[in-house]
Design an enzyme around this catalytic site. Structure first.
Site, short mmCIF file in Angstrom:
data_model
loop_
_atom_site.label_atom_id
_atom_site.label_comp_id
_atom_site.label_asym_id
_atom_site.label_seq_id
_atom_site.Cartn_x
_atom_site.Cartn_y
_atom_site.Cartn_z
CB CYS A 173 -0.88 0.03 1.24
SG CYS A 173 -1.84 -1.46 1.47
NE ARG A 222 4.62 1.82 -1.14
CZ ARG A 222 5.41 1.93 -0.08
NH1 ARG A 222 6.53 2.57 -0.17
NH2 ARG A 222 5.07 1.38 1.07
CG HIS A 266 20.23 -36.83 -8.10
ND1 HIS A 266 20.62 -38.12 -7.82
CD2 HIS A 266 21.39 -36.15 -8.32
CE1 HIS A 266 21.94 -38.21 -7.85
NE2 HIS A 266 22.43 -37.02 -8.16
CD GLU A 310 10.45 -10.31 -10.10
OE1 GLU A 310 11.65 -10.16 -10.01
OE2 GLU A 310 9.65 -9.84 -9.26
CG ASN A 354 0.61 2.06 3.76
OD1 ASN A 354 -0.47 2.14 3.20
ND2 ASN A 354 1.71 2.59 3.28
N GLY A 355 -0.01 -1.54 6.23
CA GLY A 355 0.40 -2.53 7.23
C GLY A 355 -0.79 -3.32 7.73
CE LYS A 375 11.82 -1.98 -6.24
NZ LYS A 375 12.61 -3.02 -6.96
CD1 TRP A 431 -0.15 -5.45 -3.72
CD2 TRP A 431 -0.09 -6.49 -1.74
NE1 TRP A 431 0.42 -6.69 -3.91
CE2 TRP A 431 0.47 -7.35 -2.72
CE3 TRP A 431 -0.15 -6.94 -0.42
CZ2 TRP A 431 0.95 -8.62 -2.41
CZ3 TRP A 431 0.33 -8.20 -0.11
CH2 TRP A 431 0.87 -9.02 -1.12
CE LYS A 469 14.33 -10.13 -11.26
NZ LYS A 469 15.00 -9.70 -10.09
CD GLU A 508 17.76 -12.03 -9.24
OE1 GLU A 508 17.31 -12.61 -8.24
OE2 GLU A 508 17.31 -10.94 -9.64
O1 M6R Z 1 13.49 -4.48 -0.65
P1 M6R Z 1 14.05 -5.85 -0.50
O2 M6R Z 1 15.39 -6.01 -1.18
O3 M6R Z 1 14.12 -6.30 0.93
O4 M6R Z 1 13.05 -6.80 -1.26
C1 M6R Z 1 13.21 -8.19 -1.20
C2 M6R Z 1 12.39 -8.89 -2.26
O5 M6R Z 1 11.03 -8.62 -2.08
C3 M6R Z 1 12.79 -8.44 -3.68
O6 M6R Z 1 14.15 -8.64 -3.91
C4 M6R Z 1 11.98 -9.24 -4.74
O7 M6R Z 1 12.33 -10.57 -4.71
C5 M6R Z 1 12.24 -8.62 -6.11
N1 M6R Z 1 11.10 -7.87 -6.50
C6 M6R Z 1 12.49 -9.63 -7.18
O8 M6R Z 1 12.78 -9.00 -8.38
#
Ligand code: M6R
Length: 608
Positions: free
Chosen positions: A2, A27, A504, A488, A100-101, A603, A74, A485, A481
């Site tokens: 949020c 976000r 395996h 997502e 928020n939260g 985000k 969110w 990527k 990674e």
């Molecule tokens: O702000 P942060 O680095 O703590 O966020 C951690 C993860 O949420 C963040 O790296 C997430 O995996 C990325 N959006 C992936 O691209």
């Protein structure tokens, strides 16, 4: 997650609020709304869906008024819907709240309020705040907020306005981030800097348990119990352009291209001409390092993947065992932490709740806490004993790119600094490592000079249902990674697997034309990886290998080869990831995905 924005001044509030919310879109959100005090009444407009729906409504029928709060939601409690969107209000619509939260004890409070006759219209936890305020309000909004906060449990931030107190906005921070923007004859509240950057670069960063009374021409800061406090003004050192797309189609591709600069900005202030390292906010001494018998690196998502390289580098150069754990797992495990433990928290935002709570757990057990973060003054930075800021600049795309490569560069410099202090590295090894590190930005730029090849590869795989990434050692870490990527941003199912582990189980999924991205960028493990490439090729896989420039042999076994510049094994993953980021981006683009704001993701993950 949020986003909150609030305005009080002489201008029309609604466009300032919606523009601010637009800057918080990155976000992640599923609905948006504003509340504005208009001719003695609070007018609320809120809708499920994109901010454009709200904008369209306001265009059709404008809202006047110079004080207001806005929100992008969110969903956590209750589905995305108009009624669950924020702002929420009491029954008389005299008090409006954005939040928020999470309020953990909201059910209990809701039942108490319902017993008193309060009617709830939404499924949210936020609505309890509105009715509680209604119950406690007797003309003094500040006191009512203080009483309400005394009842709430959880991690949250609030923005409150009241029809009968038209001169003030109240902001409260309990863990979830909140800032107050200082303007001239106008002031702001926001959950993140981009929301108000167009109007001011001067902000107060609120701490846990603090409250702000924000008026047009004054800001009073205090603890929740009313004790006044003073704070330094934080001057934001980046501008609106840094948070704009600058001619690129998406923030993600812009941020991929910013990596050479981001790595250089992170490294060069810390590396002097004579190859010595100077880390601004890291005060670790030789005695401290001799005292540590283990290091925990704790993070989530991409930051966790950077932590995996941290382990390799610290174990190699500093010779202390390192455990890397996902923050949400670490919190509920039984970690061996005491005063002999160094914990390194990695977080782009510095606000990820699980990472933050892991920090607190470590602190309570006596660990020394170091933070590697991109956001100055973030919660994680402020609670850590030592901080290394990545100077990546604002990262707006949900998919993390430049934050990751700067985290990797930061681990290189942290490990080398620790090794020199501890005396665990030879002069020769140090010189080689530093000289390589200094070349990293140029080598990253070299990869980005010719990206058409990656676009062609994207054409080859974008219609696939599954894509596999394989590697060994740090090639496996970066394979994870690359896989994250791709999934997502393109929504293609993808899995990363250690090369030696394939047979395996996972090899059963490889059939004719299954795309397999095989990372073979380390000299040390090259022969082993080549065997794994042959294994998948023999099952009909379409193999896209990644290797160091000059390796012609691999072309005989792979269908395609992506080359990266020659580099030491230790730093290869900081380069290998760049073509993988590009591949994910171009595949997502061919599939027509919402690249900067992938579905269901946010985000900054400020809830558990
Ligand atoms: O702000 P942060 O680095 O703590 O966020 C951690 C993860 O949420 C963040 O790296 C997430 O995996 C990325 N959006 C992936 O691209």
């Amino acid at each position: 997650m949020c986003g909150i924005v609030g305005y009080i001044g002489s201008k029309c509030a609604a466009p300032i609020l919606t523009e601010g919310l637009e800057k918080l879109e990155y976000r992640g959100y599923d609905s948006a709304g504003v509340a504005v005090l208009n001719s003695g009444a609070i007018e609320i407009r809120k809708f499920k869906g994109r901010l454009a729906v709200l904008d369209e409504d306001i265009k059709k029928k404008s809202i006047e008024g110079n004080i207001g709060i806005g929100h992008t939601r969110w969903a956590t409690h209750g589905e995305p819907s108009d009624v669950n969107s924020h702002p929420h209000a009491n029954e008389k619509s005299s008090i409006a709240v954005v939040h928020n939260g999470i309020i953990e004890n909201y059910m209990e409070i809701k039942e108490e309020l319902q017993a008193k006759g309060y009617k709830f219209v939404s499924e949210t936890d936020t609505e309890v705040v509105c009715h509680l305020l209604d119950e406690y309000y007797d003309g003094n909004l500040v006191e009512a907020v203080q009483k309400v906060v005394g009842k709430l449990e959880g991690a949250y931030a609030l923005g409150v306005m009241c029809r009968d107190n038209p001169e003030e906005l109240i902001a409260v921070r309990m863990t979830s981030p909140l800032i107050v923007g200082i303007g001239e004859e106008e002031n702001f509240i926001a959950s993140d800097i981009p929301a108000i950057l167009k109007h001011t670069k001067n902000v107060y960063i609120m701490d846990d348990g603090e409250m702000a009374i924000v008026k047009k021409d004054s800001i009073s800061l205090m603890k929740i119990d009313g004790t006044p406090i003073t704070k330094d003004v934080y001057e934001v050192n980046w501008d609106v352009e840094a948070a704009e797309k600058g001619g690129y189609d998406h923030f993600m591709i812009k941020e991929i291209h910013e990596q050479p600069k981001a790595i250089r900005d992170t490294l060069s202030p810390r590396l002097s001409n004579d190859n010595t390292i100077k880390l601004d906010d890291i005060k670790l001494t030789k005695e401290d390092l001799d005292n540590f018998n283990k290091v925990y690196i704790i993070a989530c998502g991409t930051a966790y993947h950077a932590g995996l390289l941290g382990k390799t580098l610290i174990e190699k150069y500093v010779k202390i065992p390192v455990i890397v754990d996902i923050a949400s797992e670490f919190r509920y495990s039984n970690p061996f932490i005491d005063e002999k433990t160094l914990m390194i928290m990695v977080s782009q935002s510095g606000e990820t709740l699980d990472t933050f709570e892991a920090l607190r757990l470590g602190k309570s057990k006596g660990a020394r806490i170091m933070a590697v973060t991109n956001v100055v003054g973030s919660s994680i930075a402020r609670e850590a004993d030592d901080v290394l800021y990545t100077w990546a600049g604002p990262e707006i795309a949900v998919a993390s790119t430049k934050a990751y490569t700067t985290q990797m560069a930061s681990f290189a410099i942290i490990a080398l600094d620790m090794a020199v202090k501890k005396g665990s590295i030879s002069d020769e090894e140090y010189e080689v490592a530093i000289n390589e590190l200094k070349q990293l930005p140029d080598k990253a730029a070299e990869i980005l000079e010719d990206i058409d090849f990656v676009k062609d590869l994207a054409e080859e795989i974008y219609e696939s249902e599954h894509v596999f990434y394989i590697g060994r050692g740090i090639d496996f870490d970066v394979a994870r990674e690359g896989s994250l990527k791709l999934k997502e941003v393109s929504y293609i199912h993808s899995e990363a697997m250690q090369g030696g582990e394939l047979k395996h189980g996972t090899l059963a999924l490889v059939e004719k034309n299954t795309p397999v991205i095989a990372l073979a960028a380390q000299d040390r493990l090259y022969d082993k990886m080549l065997s794994n490439i042959k294994e998948v090729k023999a099952r009909g896989a379409h193999v896209i290998a990644l290797a160091k420039k000059g390796n012609k042999e691999i072309e005989k076994s792979a269908d395609r080869v992506i080359y990266i510049p020659d580099v030491t094994d230790e730093l290869s993953s900081a380069l290998s990831v760049i073509p993988l980021q590009l591949l994910a981006y171009y595949v997502a683009s061919l599939r027509g995905c919402d690249i900067d704001k992938p579905r269901n993701l946010a985000k900054s993950v400020t809830v558990e």
